[in-house]
Design an enzyme around this catalytic site. Structure first.
Site, PDB file in Angstrom:
ATOM      1  N   ASP A   1       0.767  -1.378   0.026  1.00  0.00           N
ATOM      2  CA  ASP A   1       0.148  -0.051   0.061  1.00  0.00           C
ATOM      3  C   ASP A   1       0.684   1.180  -0.049  1.00  0.00           C
ATOM      4  O   ASP A   1       1.953   1.163   0.236  1.00  0.00           O
ATOM      5  CB  ASP A   1      -0.984  -0.006   1.252  1.00  0.00           C
ATOM      6  CG  ASP A   1      -0.235  -0.561   2.434  1.00  0.00           C
ATOM      7  OD1 ASP A   1       1.099  -0.440   2.677  1.00  0.00           O
ATOM      8  OD2 ASP A   1      -0.838  -0.806   3.457  1.00  0.00           O
TER       9      ASP A   1
ATOM     10  N   GLU B   1      -9.639  -1.694   5.304  1.00  0.00           N
ATOM     11  CA  GLU B   1     -10.216  -1.616   6.596  1.00  0.00           C
ATOM     12  C   GLU B   1     -11.449  -2.402   6.838  1.00  0.00           C
ATOM     13  O   GLU B   1     -11.942  -2.782   5.779  1.00  0.00           O
ATOM     14  CB  GLU B   1     -10.745  -0.135   6.561  1.00  0.00           C
ATOM     15  CG  GLU B   1      -9.622   0.970   6.690  1.00  0.00           C
ATOM     16  CD  GLU B   1      -8.809   1.252   7.996  1.00  0.00           C
ATOM     17  OE1 GLU B   1      -8.518   0.261   8.671  1.00  0.00           O
ATOM     18  OE2 GLU B   1      -8.454   2.360   8.052  1.00  0.00           O
TER      19      GLU B   1
ATOM     20  N   ASP C   1      -7.504  -2.730  14.071  1.00  0.00           N
ATOM     21  CA  ASP C   1      -9.192  -2.922  13.903  1.00  0.00           C
ATOM     22  C   ASP C   1      -9.107  -4.215  12.986  1.00  0.00           C
ATOM     23  O   ASP C   1     -10.194  -4.645  12.321  1.00  0.00           O
ATOM     24  CB  ASP C   1      -9.684  -1.928  12.911  1.00  0.00           C
ATOM     25  CG  ASP C   1      -8.841  -1.376  11.784  1.00  0.00           C
ATOM     26  OD1 ASP C   1      -8.007  -1.827  11.453  1.00  0.00           O
ATOM     27  OD2 ASP C   1      -9.369  -0.168  11.185  1.00  0.00           O
TER      28      ASP C   1
ATOM     29  N   HIS D   1      -7.446  -4.574  10.029  1.00  0.00           N
ATOM     30  CA  HIS D   1      -7.138  -4.433   8.673  1.00  0.00           C
ATOM     31  C   HIS D   1      -5.728  -5.029   8.249  1.00  0.00           C
ATOM     32  O   HIS D   1      -4.711  -5.101   9.243  1.00  0.00           O
ATOM     33  CB  HIS D   1      -7.054  -2.795   8.218  1.00  0.00           C
ATOM     34  CG  HIS D   1      -5.966  -2.159   8.688  1.00  0.00           C
ATOM     35  ND1 HIS D   1      -6.310  -1.033   9.480  1.00  0.00           N
ATOM     36  CD2 HIS D   1      -4.750  -2.216   8.565  1.00  0.00           C
ATOM     37  CE1 HIS D   1      -4.986  -0.267   9.552  1.00  0.00           C
ATOM     38  NE2 HIS D   1      -3.933  -0.964   9.051  1.00  0.00           N
TER      39      HIS D   1
HETATM   40  C1  GLP Z   1      -0.351   0.484   8.203  1.00  0.00           C
HETATM   41  C2  GLP Z   1      -0.253  -0.584   7.335  1.00  0.00           C
HETATM   42  C3  GLP Z   1      -0.427  -2.020   7.562  1.00  0.00           C
HETATM   43  C4  GLP Z   1       0.097  -2.251   9.065  1.00  0.00           C
HETATM   44  C5  GLP Z   1      -0.292  -1.753   9.941  1.00  0.00           C
HETATM   45  C6  GLP Z   1       0.144  -1.888  11.347  1.00  0.00           C
HETATM   46  O1  GLP Z   1      -1.774   0.596   8.562  1.00  0.00           O
HETATM   47  N1  GLP Z   1      -1.058  -0.203   6.241  1.00  0.00           N
HETATM   48  O2  GLP Z   1       0.287  -2.990   6.540  1.00  0.00           O
HETATM   49  O3  GLP Z   1      -0.031  -3.682   9.063  1.00  0.00           O
HETATM   50  O4  GLP Z   1      -0.259  -0.120   9.715  1.00  0.00           O
HETATM   51  O5  GLP Z   1       1.145  -1.091  11.701  1.00  0.00           O
HETATM   52  P1  GLP Z   1       2.269  -1.363  12.901  1.00  0.00           P
HETATM   53  O6  GLP Z   1       3.023  -2.640  12.553  1.00  0.00           O
HETATM   54  O7  GLP Z   1       2.751  -0.129  12.939  1.00  0.00           O
HETATM   55  O8  GLP Z   1       1.232  -1.799  13.983  1.00  0.00           O
END
Ligand code: GLP
Length: 260
Positions: free
Chosen positions: A67, A143, A136, A138
């Protein structure tokens, strides 16, 4: 789904790194699906170490990131382009032309998304997809309420995710509203998924994903339908799972040849 609970994030990350390294050694032209966020950082660090100290070779590897934020240039410090080059690509011998990250500045997002899907197919499909998980549930930026059959497309972030991701931008107000993300269906087409989660903040999302019903309200729960999904978590992220004894029991009895 295989559930591997490790004492801490570091040990969990080492297992994930060994999975990636084994694939790259067995298949030098492997196609990797990669994630951003704090979760995979230790795994990237270990892969960089393996590259520098053991000659792990990424020269024929192709990568696709999940993404990117719409409106951010690759040079923007909070972009996922910058994240990936700073934390991983600049420290290994991957070829720039084999790196694919959604283009946040695309002038025609639907056309770009179609092309991204076609490029994945032309590369032979993703062999191993690394995922984190949002608080959440995702995956990528899919989402809750995302179609479980979705492909790469534009999405709108929830207020919660904009809060969660505020750090890189200085404040939640500065986090873009829109993103381009691989779809849940795109992720489901990959040959092997490794989902990583660390800390109690992820415990509820992991409990829903692993032991809950399959629902678009927790997009990660669709991984229950993936033929080869490995969930590698620390004790914190495991706190809301009910069957931890069983998962540990299975892992302790893994045949030697399956261990990493
Ligand atoms: C973002 C990314 C996800 C990731 C999530 C969790 O939203 N798009 O791919 O898994 O963050 O982030 P973190 O690993 O910093 O908790």
């Amino acid at each position: 789904m295989e559930i591997i609970i490790q004492p801490n994030a570091e040990e969990a990350s080492m297992i994930a790194a060994r999975h990636v390294a084994r694939l790259v050694r067995d298949k030098p032209n492997a196609v990797l699906g990669l994630a951003t966020g704090s979760t995979p950082l230790m795994m990237y660090r270990e892969l960089v170490r393996m590259h520098k100290e053991q000659g792990l070779d990424f020269s024929e590897v192709t990568t696709f990131n999940l993404d990117e934020y719409v409106g951010l240039s690759p040079e923007h410090p909070a972009s996922y382009h910058a994240f990936m080059w700073d934390n991983f690509f600049s420290h290994i011998n991957v070829k720039r032309e084999r790196v694919h990250i959604p283009d946040g500045l695309s002038s025609h997002v639907p056309a770009f998304c179609r092309k991204y899907e076609e490029t994945i197919v032309a590369a032979g499909g993703i062999d191993l997809q690394v995922l984190g998980i949002g608080s959440d549930g995702h995956i990528g930026f899919n989402e809750p309420s995302s179609s479980l059959a979705s492909r790469t497309r534009i999405k709108t972030l929830t207020a919660q995710t904009r809060e969660d991701n505020a750090k890189a931008f200085g404040s939640a107000e500065k986090v873009p509203f829109h993103v381009i993300t691989m779809g849940v269906g795109t992720i489901m087409d990959t040959r092997h998924v490794i989902i990583l989660a660390f800390g109690e903040k992820k415990a509820e999302a992991i409990a829903g994903a692993v032991e809950g019903a399959i629902t678009a309200m927790n997009p990660a729960s669709i991984l229950q339908m993936h033929p080869v999904a490995t969930c590698i978590i620390d004790e914190g992220a495991a706190t809301k799972l009910k069957r931890t004894e069983y998962y540990r029991w299975v892992y302790d009895r893994k045949p030697e040849w399956q261990k990493l």
